[in-house]
Structure formats: structure tokens, C-alpha cells
Design a protein around this motif. Structure first.
Motif, mmCIF file in Angstrom:
data_model
loop_
_atom_site.group_PDB
_atom_site.id
_atom_site.type_symbol
_atom_site.label_atom_id
_atom_site.label_comp_id
_atom_site.label_asym_id
_atom_site.label_seq_id
_atom_site.Cartn_x
_atom_site.Cartn_y
_atom_site.Cartn_z
ATOM 1 N N GLN A 218 0.823 -1.211 0.000
ATOM 2 C CA GLN A 218 0.000 0.000 0.000
ATOM 3 C C GLN A 218 0.858 1.264 0.000
ATOM 4 O O GLN A 218 0.593 2.215 -0.745
ATOM 5 C CB GLN A 218 -0.932 0.006 1.228
ATOM 6 N N THR A 219 1.893 1.282 0.845
ATOM 7 C CA THR A 219 2.775 2.456 0.878
ATOM 8 C C THR A 219 3.545 2.585 -0.426
ATOM 9 O O THR A 219 3.743 3.696 -0.936
ATOM 10 C CB THR A 219 3.754 2.366 2.061
ATOM 11 N N GLY A 220 3.956 1.439 -0.989
ATOM 12 C CA GLY A 220 4.668 1.463 -2.267
ATOM 13 C C GLY A 220 3.841 2.070 -3.375
ATOM 14 O O GLY A 220 4.362 2.782 -4.235
ATOM 15 N N ARG A 221 2.521 1.808 -3.335
ATOM 16 C CA ARG A 221 1.657 2.415 -4.346
ATOM 17 C C ARG A 221 1.588 3.929 -4.173
ATOM 18 O O ARG A 221 1.596 4.676 -5.157
ATOM 19 C CB ARG A 221 0.245 1.830 -4.280
ATOM 20 N N VAL A 222 1.550 4.393 -2.940
ATOM 21 C CA VAL A 222 1.531 5.832 -2.685
ATOM 22 C C VAL A 222 2.834 6.472 -3.166
ATOM 23 O O VAL A 222 2.823 7.568 -3.744
ATOM 24 C CB VAL A 222 1.297 6.116 -1.188
ATOM 25 N N VAL A 223 3.956 5.793 -2.958
ATOM 26 C CA VAL A 223 5.244 6.295 -3.450
ATOM 27 C C VAL A 223 5.204 6.407 -4.976
ATOM 28 O O VAL A 223 5.596 7.430 -5.556
ATOM 29 C CB VAL A 223 6.403 5.375 -3.014
ATOM 30 N N TRP A 224 4.711 5.350 -5.618
ATOM 31 C CA TRP A 224 4.593 5.346 -7.087
ATOM 32 C C TRP A 224 3.715 6.499 -7.554
ATOM 33 O O TRP A 224 4.046 7.186 -8.523
ATOM 34 C CB TRP A 224 4.010 4.001 -7.517
ATOM 35 N N GLN A 225 2.612 6.750 -6.868
ATOM 36 C CA GLN A 225 1.734 7.854 -7.252
ATOM 37 C C GLN A 225 2.434 9.203 -7.072
ATOM 38 O O GLN A 225 2.259 10.114 -7.883
ATOM 39 C CB GLN A 225 0.452 7.815 -6.418
ATOM 40 N N GLN B 166 15.511 -0.803 -7.212
ATOM 41 C CA GLN B 166 15.971 0.162 -6.210
ATOM 42 C C GLN B 166 17.161 0.955 -6.737
ATOM 43 O O GLN B 166 17.304 2.150 -6.447
ATOM 44 C CB GLN B 166 16.325 -0.569 -4.917
ATOM 45 N N SER B 167 18.008 0.309 -7.526
ATOM 46 C CA SER B 167 19.122 1.024 -8.155
ATOM 47 C C SER B 167 18.595 1.998 -9.216
ATOM 48 O O SER B 167 19.033 3.152 -9.299
ATOM 49 C CB SER B 167 20.081 0.021 -8.797
ATOM 50 N N LEU B 168 17.617 1.546 -9.995
ATOM 51 C CA LEU B 168 17.076 2.348 -11.083
ATOM 52 C C LEU B 168 16.437 3.639 -10.576
ATOM 53 O O LEU B 168 16.624 4.705 -11.168
ATOM 54 C CB LEU B 168 16.043 1.527 -11.861
ATOM 55 N N PHE B 169 15.718 3.571 -9.476
ATOM 56 C CA PHE B 169 15.003 4.740 -8.964
ATOM 57 C C PHE B 169 15.858 5.593 -8.027
ATOM 58 O O PHE B 169 15.366 6.567 -7.467
ATOM 59 C CB PHE B 169 13.711 4.301 -8.272
ATOM 60 N N SER B 170 17.136 5.222 -7.874
ATOM 61 C CA SER B 170 18.065 6.035 -7.082
ATOM 62 C C SER B 170 18.943 6.844 -8.042
ATOM 63 O O SER B 170 18.580 7.059 -9.201
ATOM 64 C CB SER B 170 18.924 5.123 -6.203
ATOM 65 N N ASN B 171 20.108 7.255 -7.566
ATOM 66 C CA ASN B 171 21.069 7.933 -8.451
ATOM 67 C C ASN B 171 22.293 7.062 -8.689
ATOM 68 O O ASN B 171 23.384 7.569 -8.955
ATOM 69 C CB ASN B 171 21.474 9.288 -7.873
ATOM 70 N N ASP C 151 14.165 8.394 -1.002
ATOM 71 C CA ASP C 151 14.256 7.621 0.233
ATOM 72 C C ASP C 151 14.421 6.128 -0.075
ATOM 73 O O ASP C 151 13.634 5.547 -0.828
ATOM 74 C CB ASP C 151 12.993 7.838 1.075
ATOM 75 N N ALA C 152 15.427 5.490 0.518
ATOM 76 C CA ALA C 152 15.737 4.082 0.244
ATOM 77 C C ALA C 152 14.593 3.153 0.658
ATOM 78 O O ALA C 152 14.259 2.201 -0.064
ATOM 79 C CB ALA C 152 17.027 3.683 0.950
ATOM 80 N N GLU C 153 13.986 3.405 1.808
ATOM 81 C CA GLU C 153 12.883 2.565 2.258
ATOM 82 C C GLU C 153 11.679 2.703 1.339
ATOM 83 O O GLU C 153 10.984 1.722 1.058
ATOM 84 C CB GLU C 153 12.494 2.927 3.698
ATOM 85 N N HIS C 154 11.441 3.900 0.847
ATOM 86 C CA HIS C 154 10.348 4.091 -0.102
ATOM 87 C C HIS C 154 10.606 3.332 -1.405
ATOM 88 O O HIS C 154 9.670 2.782 -2.004
ATOM 89 C CB HIS C 154 10.154 5.575 -0.394
#
Length: 759
Positions: free
Chosen positions: A55-62, A158-163, A183-186
Motif C-alpha cells: 500500500q505504501t509502495g503504491r503511494v510512493v509510485w503515485q 531500487q538502483s534504477l530509482f536512485s542515483n 528515500d531508500a525505504e520508499h
């Protein structure tokens, strides 16, 4: 019983039956939608993901743009991959590669012989497709091989969505900014959401041999093949289309003899309409229309260019300020906003013109609503910028940031504000129309239909308020398409049809009795397919097979009225030459003719190209979708908005001389530019993608490997001529509107209307 009364009763019965069926389908979707587990566990009891993670992951995606950056279940953007298909294929390849190394000492699955590959494929499909969800305790159980694959794909994401420099080139290919999720946890939680969408796409429904998404996306490796019912309902949709066209042809043949042509007036009847203060106040709405239209084109150019450079705009690091997901958000949102503003302005202008009555404080209401619209645009855009740049925080994103749903991206606060603004608009227009309805007369039915469509426009946007931050994805899609399909494509269409009928009757070009029957019949034909045709957007969004059956049947009927649109186009064009003073309305009527053309091509041909279930199984989320979207949204609704705006401007400035050059340039440039965009880029690119999807799997058609080919780059660059011509048309239209206020030229309207100065 009069024919008008029969048509009203038929329309009422049709709407009751259609919406009853649509609501029933919604209850079925809610009953069988894919479950969200409380926990995902390994066979040894290790917790992989929790419901909160998903659920939180979906909010992050949004919050990062959601459907504006890649897609989920095929709905969203087109440059980044479909995350559902991408995750599913990556996980499957990781598993079979591991087995190939462990059991055959081979470098990977692709190096094995066909017999060994078939054996591993069968084992993979049994693993992935078996439904291990335990409804009693809400858990999904996976084995250690699948856990290892999930961990590897999660690490990649996680690598793709970071820098991370390791995935820098892939971010550029996907038009993603560095540190898309800071945020890494997100980032970890977002991978839980992506995994769940892929789980729904391959896991079989209890007691059935199809996945929750009806085996979408196509991926032979995991056993996702089109179910047989897709072919069956595709055939039926074609039969429904042929039958519908035949019935409409029979109706046209029986009723082709029009009523006696009315005696045309010698002078323009609308020239005598008194322009009230509130009608004059609508001018600022049309100034905003032009400003939003130009801004949309600029953002569209940025969005298209990101497909070439990824993170830059001609060498400038634009993604650090305006990333792709934001420019695409604003581009799509502005399309709806400027078209809706044109139609809202038309409604406010036409109300007093119909009734001849200016209610008290009407001009004040028009001005207040205009201020509200400006606040909504600026406020929602600011919130989306803070959200995508990850400066807002998840706790505020849903209400003030970016909801992540294409075309309804604005935060819930701004949604409510817009809904209340539409309520003000409904009140302002209604208080003008109701007195006209009470007066009765020949135009009563057209005015009533106009009023009812105004009510529907005001209320049906409320469907966008029926989901919450954590409402199930399937139900969000169900209600979202009520807004995108029913609100934009449905009731605005009825409103526009009634407005045009009113204008033509007031001009004396069509008898009111003839127009009344024609408008009611057209509304019935359109709504017969339009309401339940909404379901063709929902074939693969965790919905039951009933959605495919009903959606395929009725979405085919949406094309039926468009098949004969050419007759109306020709008739409209003839009206434009019916009498010399009609030259004053030459350009609004030509834009109406363009609407008819794009209705047939964009909404009809390109719409039916992707709407039947089997073609859509391969085409959903590929570039044939924006081919239909651009040619239908701008070609039909945009052109109609411009035509209605020009009618209002003609009334506001009755003695103004309209220069031919900018209007001619605008009309032809917009049409030629749109044609170029469609034929030189979207259509050929879409065909290449469909071929790739059918030969290799859907994931490949959306992959960086495919989208970074030289031929794709060339096709993207081929948009430049069409886009440039289109932009010239928009600038010409803006220059024309600007000149009406800053450098107007006026002349008395001649009695016979035949001179050039009357134009």
C-alpha cells in the motif's frame, strides 16, 4: 404520442438500463478483484512483503507521477516500461537462468536446447501461475527460488530509482531523473507494489485457468497467452458493429427525406442578440483557453523530446527542474483543462442568449468562477511539482500533490475545488436555462437536453471523488474511467450537440422540430454504446470476463454513429454556404466540419483499431493508444472547443472584421500538423511495437532495447515537422484572438451580409 416524447422516453429507458448494468459490473469488479495479501511469506516463514509495504509502495509510485512514468496494467506513459510486464519478465528470466545454471551447468536459459527449455518453462509456469493465496489468513507463500529472483529484481529497481551510476543509462532511456525516489525505504516499498501487480498478471484466479488480468500482458515464457474468449468477443464486436451500421443505414434510408427546408432569414438573427454583462465577462475564459493551449503545446514538445535525450532538453539538464513525469502530467492535464474551459465559457455565454434573461449577480458569478479556475490550475500544478520532486512528503501527497492517475492527476483538495467550481457553473447556467424551459416553445426539448447535459457535467465529475488513497487499484480504474470516458467523452458530447443544434436553429438554418428529433436521436445512438462502452478500458485491470463481453459489444456500437458522420459534415458545410451572411460564421463551421472528420478517423477508425479485446490485448499501452488519444481528444473535442469559442467571439464582437489570414493559417495548420504527428510517428511506431509484442512478448515492445533503436529515434524526430506546423496554427489562433482586443477593425454589419467586412 409525439415522436419527441417517444424519443425522450427511449433515452430515459436507455440510460436507466445502461447505468444499472454499469453499476452492477462495478459490484462484480469489487467482488472478484485481485486480493492484496497481509503478508508474502517464504515456505520457511520469512516475511518478504507486507500489506503495508504494498500500500505504501503504491503511494510512493503515485507521488512520483504514477501513470505518467511508465504504466501499470498497461495504463500510463509510453517511454518507461510497463512496470507490471517488465517485473514479470525479469523475475521469470532470473528463475529459469538459475535453474539452467544449477541443473545443466549452462550459462543461462537461452543457451539450452528446446527440450530443456520446454521442461523449465513448464515448471516455471506451474510455479508462477499456481495461486497460493490463503484467504483465511491473507498470506501468499513462495519458494526460495522465487524469493531469490524477487530480491534480484527488487535490487535492480531500487538502483534504477536512485542515483546509482550503474543504472544511469537505463534512467536516460526511460526519461527518469536521477534519484526519482530519494528515500531508500520508499524505493523498497515501491518494489513491493510492482511485484504485486505482476503477481496479479500471472496468478490464476481460483477455479479458472486465466490470471486476474485475463492473462495480460502477453508473455509466452510465463504462459500468458490470449484467452479464447478474447477472440470470440472480438468477432462479436465486429458483428455488432456491422449490425449497428446496417440499422443506422436503414434508419437513414427511411428518413433521408428531410423536412422542408426553412425559409432562410435575410440577415443574421444572432446579430440582434443583446450581449449582457455576464456574456461579455466570458471573454476572459477564452483568453485563458489560448494561454493554456499554448502552454500545453510547449509542454508536449518537451515531453516528446525526452524520448530522444532522456534527461536533457537540447543539452540542458531539464529533468532536474521539470522531469518527464511532470511535463507529461501537465501536458495531459492542460488538454482537459483548456478544452473544458472553452466549453464552460460557451455554456456561460449561451445561457443568457437562450433565455434573453440576465439573472441578478450573474456577471459576478462568472468572474468568481474564473478566479476559482485560475487558482485550481496554479495550485494543482504547484502541488504536483512539489510531489514529483519529492519535496511534499507522502502524508500530504494524496490531498495536495500528485494522485498519479492519468487525466485525474490533481490532488484530492483540488479535485473537490474543481467539483465545487463545476457546481457554480451548473448554477450559473441553470438559472438562465430554467426560465427558458418554463417558457416552453419549439426549442423546449433542445434547451432541456442542454440543461440536463449541464447537470451531468456538473455532477459526473464527482465520480473522481469516489476512491480514496488506499482504494483497490481495480476500483480506482473503474471510477477513473467514469471521469475520463463518461464525463469528457460522454456528457460534454451531448452538451456540444445541443449547443450546435440551438445555434443552427437560431440562425434559421434548420427547423426547430427537425433539429429536436435529430439531437435526441443522436444522443440515444451515442449513449447506447457510450455508457457501457466505458468497459473497454477495463479488460485487463483485474476485472471479470463479463467486462470483456459487455465492453466489446457496446464499445463497437460507439463507432456506429461515426460511420455516418460524413453526411452531417456535408450538411454542416452546406449550411455554411446557405446564405451570404453565413460567411460571418465560416470559420466556426469549418471547425465543426473538422470535428466530423476527426470523429470518423480519430474516434472511429483509430478507436476501433484498439478497442476490440484481442487487438487491445497486444496494443494496450503501445503508441497506437496515443494515436487514438491525440486524434480524438484534440481532433474532436479540441476542434469543437475552438469552434464554439469562435461562435462566442463572433457574438461578442458582432461588428469586428475578422482577418482571413490568421484563421486560415490556424485551421489548416492545426489539421495538417495533427495529421503529420499521427501518420509519421504514432502510427508507424505503434505498428512496429505491435509486431514486436506479438513476436517476442509485450515486455519487449516497451523495453529500452526496442525503444532505443535508430528507427524509433528517427520516427520520434519525424514528429518535428507536424508539431511545428501545429504550433504555427496555435500561434495564429492566439494572434487572431489577441487582435480582436488590441487592434480591432470594425464595420457596420451590412443588411445582406455579402461584403467582406462582415466576416
Amino acid at each position: 404520442m409525439s415522436s419527441t416524447k417517444k424519443l425522450w422516453l427511449g433515452l430515459a429507458a436507455l440510460l436507466v438500463v445502461s447505468f444499472t448494468a454499469l453499476l452492477w459490473v462495478g459490484s462484480e469488479i469489487h467482488r472478484v478483484m485481485p486480493p492484496i495479501p497481509e503478508q508474502v511469506l517464504t515456505t520457511s516463514g520469512e516475511v518478504v512483503f507486507t500489506r503495508e509495504d504494498i500500500q505504501t509502495g503504491r503511494v510512493v509510485w503515485q507521488s512520483i507521477g504514477g501513470q505518467q512514468l511508465g504504466s501499470i496494467w498497461g495504463h500510463g506513459g509510453y517511454v518507461a516500461p510497463d512496470w507490471t510486464a517488465d517485473w514479470l519478465h525479469r523475475e521469470a528470466v532470473d528463475i529459469v537462468d538459475r535453474w539452467a545454471r544449477a541443473e545443466f551447468s549452462a550459462p543461462g536459459f537461452e543457451s539450452l536446447g528446446k527440450a530443456e527449455q520446454a521442461m523449465l518453462e513448464a515448471r516455471l509456469q506451474e510455479m508462477l501461475r499456481t495461486n497460493t493465496f490463503d484467504e483465511a489468513n491473507g498470506t501468499i507463500v513462495i519458494d526460495d527460488d522465487r524469493l531469490a529472483a524477487i530480491n534480484n529484481v527488487s535490487a535492480h529497481y531500487q538502483s534504477l530509482f536512485s542515483n546509482d551510476p550503474a543504472t544511469k543509462s537505463l534512467r536516460e532511456a526511460y526519461a527518469m531523473k536521477d534519484a526519482t525516489v530519494a528515500d531508500a525505504e520508499h524505493r523498497r516499498q515501491m518494489t513491493a507494489f510492482y511485484w504485486w501487480t505482476s503477481w496479479t498478471a500471472v496468478t490464476q484466479r481460483p477455479g479458472k485457468e486465466i490470471s486476474y488480468t485475463n492473462n495480460w500482458p502477453y508473455d509466452p515464457l510465463v504462459g500468458n497467452e490470449p484467452p479464447s474468449n478474447l477472440l470470440m468477443w472480438t468477432v462479436f464486436s465486429v458483428l455488432f458493429l456491422i449490425a449497428g451500421i446496417a440499422l443506422l443505414g436503414w434508419h437513414y434510408a427511411v428518413n433521408h427525406e428531410r423536412d422542408e427546408e426553412p425559409q432562410l432569414p435575410l440577415t443574421d438573427p444572432l446579430a440582434d442578440v443583446k450581449v449582457t454583462p455576464s456574456m461579455k465577462a466570458t471573454a476572459k475564459y477564452f483568453w485563458v483557453v489560448i494561454a493554456l493551449f499554448l502552454a500545453q503545446i510547449l509542454l508536449g514538445a518537451m515531453t516528446a523530446h525526452y524520448q530522444v535525450e532522456g534527461q536533457d532538453f537540447y543539452g540542458f539538464a531539464l529533468s532536474e527542474i521539470l522531469p518527464y513525469s511532470l511535463t507529461r502530467t501537465w501536458h495531459t492535464q492542460l488538454a482537459v483543462l483548456w478544452i473544458a474551459t472553452a466549453w464552460l465559457g460557451m455554456g456561460l455565454y449561451i445561457g443568457p442568449a437562450i433565455s434573453g434573461h440576465e439573472p441578478k449577480y450573474q456577471a459576478l458569478g462568472v468572474n468568481v468562477l474564473w478566479v476559482c479556475l485560475i487558482i485550481i490550475v496554479v495550485g494543482s500544478f504547484a502541488g504536483q511539482w512539489f510531489a514529483v520532486m519529492q519535496k511534499l512528503g507522502l502524508e500530504h501527497n494524496f490531498w495536495f500533490g500528485h494522485q498519479g492517475w492519468e487525466y485525474v492527476d490533481l490532488g484530492r483538495f483540488w479535485q473537490w475545488f474543481l467539483f465545487l467550481g463545476l457546481g457554480i457553473w451548473l448554477t450559473l447556467v441553470g438559472r438562465c436555462l430554467v426560465p427558458a424551459i418554463r417558457m416552453g416553445g419549439e426549442s423546449k426539448s433542445i434547451t432541456t437536453l442542454l440543461f440536463l447535459s449541464t447537470v451531468a457535467i456538473g455532477l459526473f465529475y464527482g465520480a473522481g471523488l469516489l476512491w480514496g488513497e488506499h482504494t483497490h487499484l481495480s476500483m480506482v480504474e473503474y471510477w477513473r474511467w467514469w471521469v475520463v470516458h463518461l464525463w469528457v467523452e460522454g456528457f460534454f458530447e451531448v452538451f456540444a450537440t445541443a449547443v450546435i443544434a440551438f445555434l443552427f436553429t437560431k440562425l434559421g438554418l434548420i427547423k426547430t422540430s427537425t433539429a429536436t428529433v435529430a439531437v435526441l436521436f443522436a444522443t440515444i445512438v451515442f449513449m447506447a454504446g457510450g455508457v457501457l462502452g466505458t468497459l473497454h478500458h477495463l479488460y485487463f485491470t483485474g476485472t471479470p470476463t463479463a467486462v470483456i463481453a459487455i465492453g466489446a459489444s457496446f464499445s463497437a456500437l460507439e463507432v456506429v454513429p461515426l460511420a455516418y458522420i460524413g453526411f452531417e459534415a456535408y450538411h454542416t458545410f452546406k449550411l455554411g454556404k446557405a446564405t451570404p451572411w453565413m460567411q460571418r460564421y465560416k470559420w466556426p463551421i469549418l471547425f465543426f466540419v473538422a470535428v466530423a472528420f476527426w470523429n470518423l478517423v480519430g474516434a472511429g477508425l483509430f478507436g476501433f483499431l484498439i478497442n476490440p479485446p484481442l487487438p487491445l490485448y497486444y496494443m494496450q499501452g503501445l503508441n497506437l493508444t496515443p494515436l487514438h488519444g491525440h486524434t480524438a481528444l484534440f481532433g474532436v473535442y479540441g476542434m469543437l472547443g475552438i469552434g464554439l469559442m469562435l461562435f462566442c467571439l463572433r457574438g461578442m464582437k458582432p461588428q469586428a472584421i475578422w482577418p482571413e489570414a490568421p484563421l486560415r493559417t490556424a485551421f489548416w495548420s492545426l489539421n495538417i500538423g495533427l495529421s503529420g504527428m499521427a501518420l509519421f510517428t504514432l502510427l508507424p511506431l505503434g505498428i512496429l511495437q505491435v509486431n514486436a509484442a506479438m513476436n517476442h512478448g509485450y515486455w519487449f515492445a516497451r523495453s529500452a532495447e526496442f525503444m532505443q533503436q535508430p528507427i524509433v529515434d528517427m520516427l520520434v524526430w519525424m514528429r518535428v515537422p507536424g508539431d511545428t506546423i501545429f504550433s504555427v496554427g496555435a500561434l495564429a489562433l492566439a494572434w487572431f484572438v489577441l487582435r480582436l482586443w488590441i487592434a480591432p477593425k470594425s464595420a457596420p454589419v451590412p443588411v445582406d451580409g455579402a461584403t467582406e467586412s462582415a466576416r
